[in-house]
Design a protein around this motif. Sequence first.
Motif, PDB file in Angstrom:
ATOM      1  N   TRP B 243       0.706  -1.227   0.052  1.00  0.00           N
ATOM      2  CA  TRP B 243      -0.093  -0.099  -0.037  1.00  0.00           C
ATOM      3  C   TRP B 243       0.969   1.005   0.065  1.00  0.00           C
ATOM      4  O   TRP B 243       1.572   1.466   0.847  1.00  0.00           O
ATOM      5  CB  TRP B 243      -1.160   0.062   1.160  1.00  0.00           C
ATOM      6  CG  TRP B 243      -1.991   0.952   1.063  1.00  0.00           C
ATOM      7  CD1 TRP B 243      -2.342   1.775   0.047  1.00  0.00           C
ATOM      8  CD2 TRP B 243      -3.175   0.970   2.020  1.00  0.00           C
ATOM      9  NE1 TRP B 243      -3.473   2.491   0.482  1.00  0.00           N
ATOM     10  CE2 TRP B 243      -4.116   1.922   1.283  1.00  0.00           C
ATOM     11  CE3 TRP B 243      -3.467   0.422   3.316  1.00  0.00           C
ATOM     12  CZ2 TRP B 243      -5.157   2.179   2.226  1.00  0.00           C
ATOM     13  CZ3 TRP B 243      -4.726   0.612   4.122  1.00  0.00           C
ATOM     14  CH2 TRP B 243      -5.513   1.615   3.425  1.00  0.00           C
ATOM     15  N   VAL B 244       1.046   1.924  -1.169  1.00  0.00           N
ATOM     16  CA  VAL B 244       1.771   2.967  -1.243  1.00  0.00           C
ATOM     17  C   VAL B 244       1.311   4.531  -1.084  1.00  0.00           C
ATOM     18  O   VAL B 244       1.705   5.239  -1.410  1.00  0.00           O
ATOM     19  CB  VAL B 244       2.549   2.844  -2.785  1.00  0.00           C
ATOM     20  CG1 VAL B 244       1.268   3.111  -3.824  1.00  0.00           C
ATOM     21  CG2 VAL B 244       3.686   3.875  -3.048  1.00  0.00           C
ATOM     22  N   GLY B 245      -0.292   4.358  -0.968  1.00  0.00           N
ATOM     23  CA  GLY B 245      -0.995   5.613  -0.866  1.00  0.00           C
ATOM     24  C   GLY B 245      -2.256   5.573  -1.040  1.00  0.00           C
ATOM     25  O   GLY B 245      -2.519   4.623  -1.240  1.00  0.00           O
ATOM     26  N   ALA B 246      -2.955   6.696  -1.475  1.00  0.00           N
ATOM     27  CA  ALA B 246      -4.300   6.906  -1.559  1.00  0.00           C
ATOM     28  C   ALA B 246      -4.545   8.056  -1.938  1.00  0.00           C
ATOM     29  O   ALA B 246      -5.456   8.760  -1.269  1.00  0.00           O
ATOM     30  CB  ALA B 246      -5.404   6.422   0.025  1.00  0.00           C
ATOM     31  N   VAL B 247      -4.330   8.054  -3.409  1.00  0.00           N
ATOM     32  CA  VAL B 247      -4.635   9.464  -4.149  1.00  0.00           C
ATOM     33  C   VAL B 247      -6.064   9.614  -3.948  1.00  0.00           C
ATOM     34  O   VAL B 247      -6.521  10.948  -3.922  1.00  0.00           O
ATOM     35  CB  VAL B 247      -4.254   9.466  -5.250  1.00  0.00           C
ATOM     36  CG1 VAL B 247      -2.670   9.420  -5.384  1.00  0.00           C
ATOM     37  CG2 VAL B 247      -4.705   8.353  -6.183  1.00  0.00           C
TER      38      VAL B 247
END
Lengths: 334, 334
Positions: B243-247
């Motif tokens: 999980w690299v982020g949540a744009v």
Amino acid sequence: MTNDSMITVRQTARPAGFPTPDLFSFTEEPLPAPRPGTALVENLQLSVDPYHREAMDTDELWTLGAPMEGRALGRVLDSRDPALRPGDLVLHRKGWRTHALVAPDEARRVPDLGPGVPLAAHLSLLGGTGLSAYVGLTRIARLQPGEDLFVSAAAGGVGTAAGRLARLLGAGRLVGSAGSARKVAYLTEEVGFDAAFDYHDGPVAELLAKAAPDGLDAALEGVGGEHLEAAIGALREYGRIAWVGAVGQYHALSTPPPAPRNLFDLVGKSIRLEGFLVRNHTDALEELYDLAVPRLRDGSLPLDVTVTEGFGHVVDAFLGMLRGENLGKALVAV
Amino acid sequence: MTNDSMITVRQTARPAGFPTPDLFSFTEEPLPAPRPGTALVENLQLSVDPYHREAMDTDELWTLGAPMEGRALGRVLDSRDPALRPGDLVLHRKGWRTHALVAPDEARRVPDLGPGVPLAAHLSLLGGTGLSAYVGLTRIARLQPGEDLFVSAAAGGVGTAAGRLARLLGAGRLVGSAGSARKVAYLTEEVGFDAAFDYHDGPVAELLAKAAPDGLDAALEGVGGEHLEAAIGALREYGRIAWVGAVGQYHALSTPPPAPRNLFDLVGKSIRLEGFLVRNHTDALEELYDLAVPRLRDGSLPLDVTVTEGFGHVVDAFLGMLRGENLGKALVAV
């Protein structure tokens, strides 16, 4: 019950909400003779488990009117297979009856560990319950000596085993949640937790933050919902959550509780959330034996079990476990 | 703009919802002379990033009225520190202006990789963007050759890098989601995805199940909400989600979207969901260089970048990126 009859419990109807005793029936029949390739086992102890509540809802595990699956410890009475001999102690999954016919691939022989180790150990600390705790701590959360741990539903079978094993593994601060003041006291006075709280006393996140003001490194999560959210909130950077189940959801699997609102914090804090099933980790059993059996023998590792005496009380024991009346693993002595 | 002045962008007010150009101002001032221990850098390229949207909401990263943080590639014009020499190419975080004064600990010198490797590589595939993809695939999802991968927001900077790198790492089936038919075509025709879908075309879970009917082993997740739920649903046993982020959340961090309703499937499928921040993995940069630089040099690894020409268009480039107009990493050539 006579010595030459077998009593079996069957589920007769699906529950609507919390189950009631009238959903079960007891039937008695003559003791079956083993067919070739099977053995007749006299059950000594039965396990009643949270997952049985889920089993009540569909035919997947428990078929209405059929004998019910359940983990059991028994002794072979008679056998027509050379792999199982009269007198052998075996674990199998044909519980909820006084006797069972098992094939060798349906039963696992367990050693008689001697007078210092009660039979109940095989269905609690040395069984799937203890193995769940051991695998969750060592393989999934990868708990290191000195690290601080949160255990939810800590007064149950898996939770008490996790507390005992975490202490043996060198855990730092050990915090647990439970559902009553009696359980909270049991955790800190008997099991070795440094702090524990009753999750009815307020928002779980606040109670956990108070019990672990400096944060935590790992969590063994067995409740889900608000507990999981609290664990995410309390974990430090690089925290790990070993997710072993979600007892809080078994009554309403079709409408899961709100997932953690802080789930995105997994990114900011580099947290690992990992689920597991103990059945995929039976190869860890030998390690667990190495750690626990000597300490069971010398008395330094007590069992946390609530044993209900008498096969006729198996349904009561199950419903009591669902109501949270047990301390440690809930068992029935047949 | 003249050669002896510096132009700086400042945020003048907080956005309500989608940001507008009038929230930014441009100011011009004489070019500063480096103080002892600093160097004057002429910015060549700037990065506009999804996380900048989040930065607009609080003083944490972008203070109203102050010059704005942003990743930039520049060349040292003048220096009063022996660690930075005129002509050096440096990466720093004082972007959103034509020039910047940097101290050595605020800048990282990067090699001029020769004519085959465009400068834009330093802010895309070889910068934090590519490193996010590389670390997500190798260290977090631990993608193995032959394994099937889902990449969400796949037409953006991290997503395109993930697609290119996953191919180099030997991935099996490669599936991506994007926000338009043009991007979907770009993914399958240019980047090397086996399948891609426009997430506006229906429930993401259904679209993903159609694109990966046999399931997936890993996912690089950068959207959250419905995308994360779809990834959990499509993963096989022992699947991993990096999980690299949540744009999708940056416009409304105070009201996160519903978390995945199927989160409990992490247990049943033994799935690992792990967040990470690329800043904790800069030691992987050398590995990424080893993998990518030879292939950039021989032309077998194209860059996926959308470069907006002219510093005066930096706000337009940022807003266009937020609207999803870019293919690959969004950059501004000063």
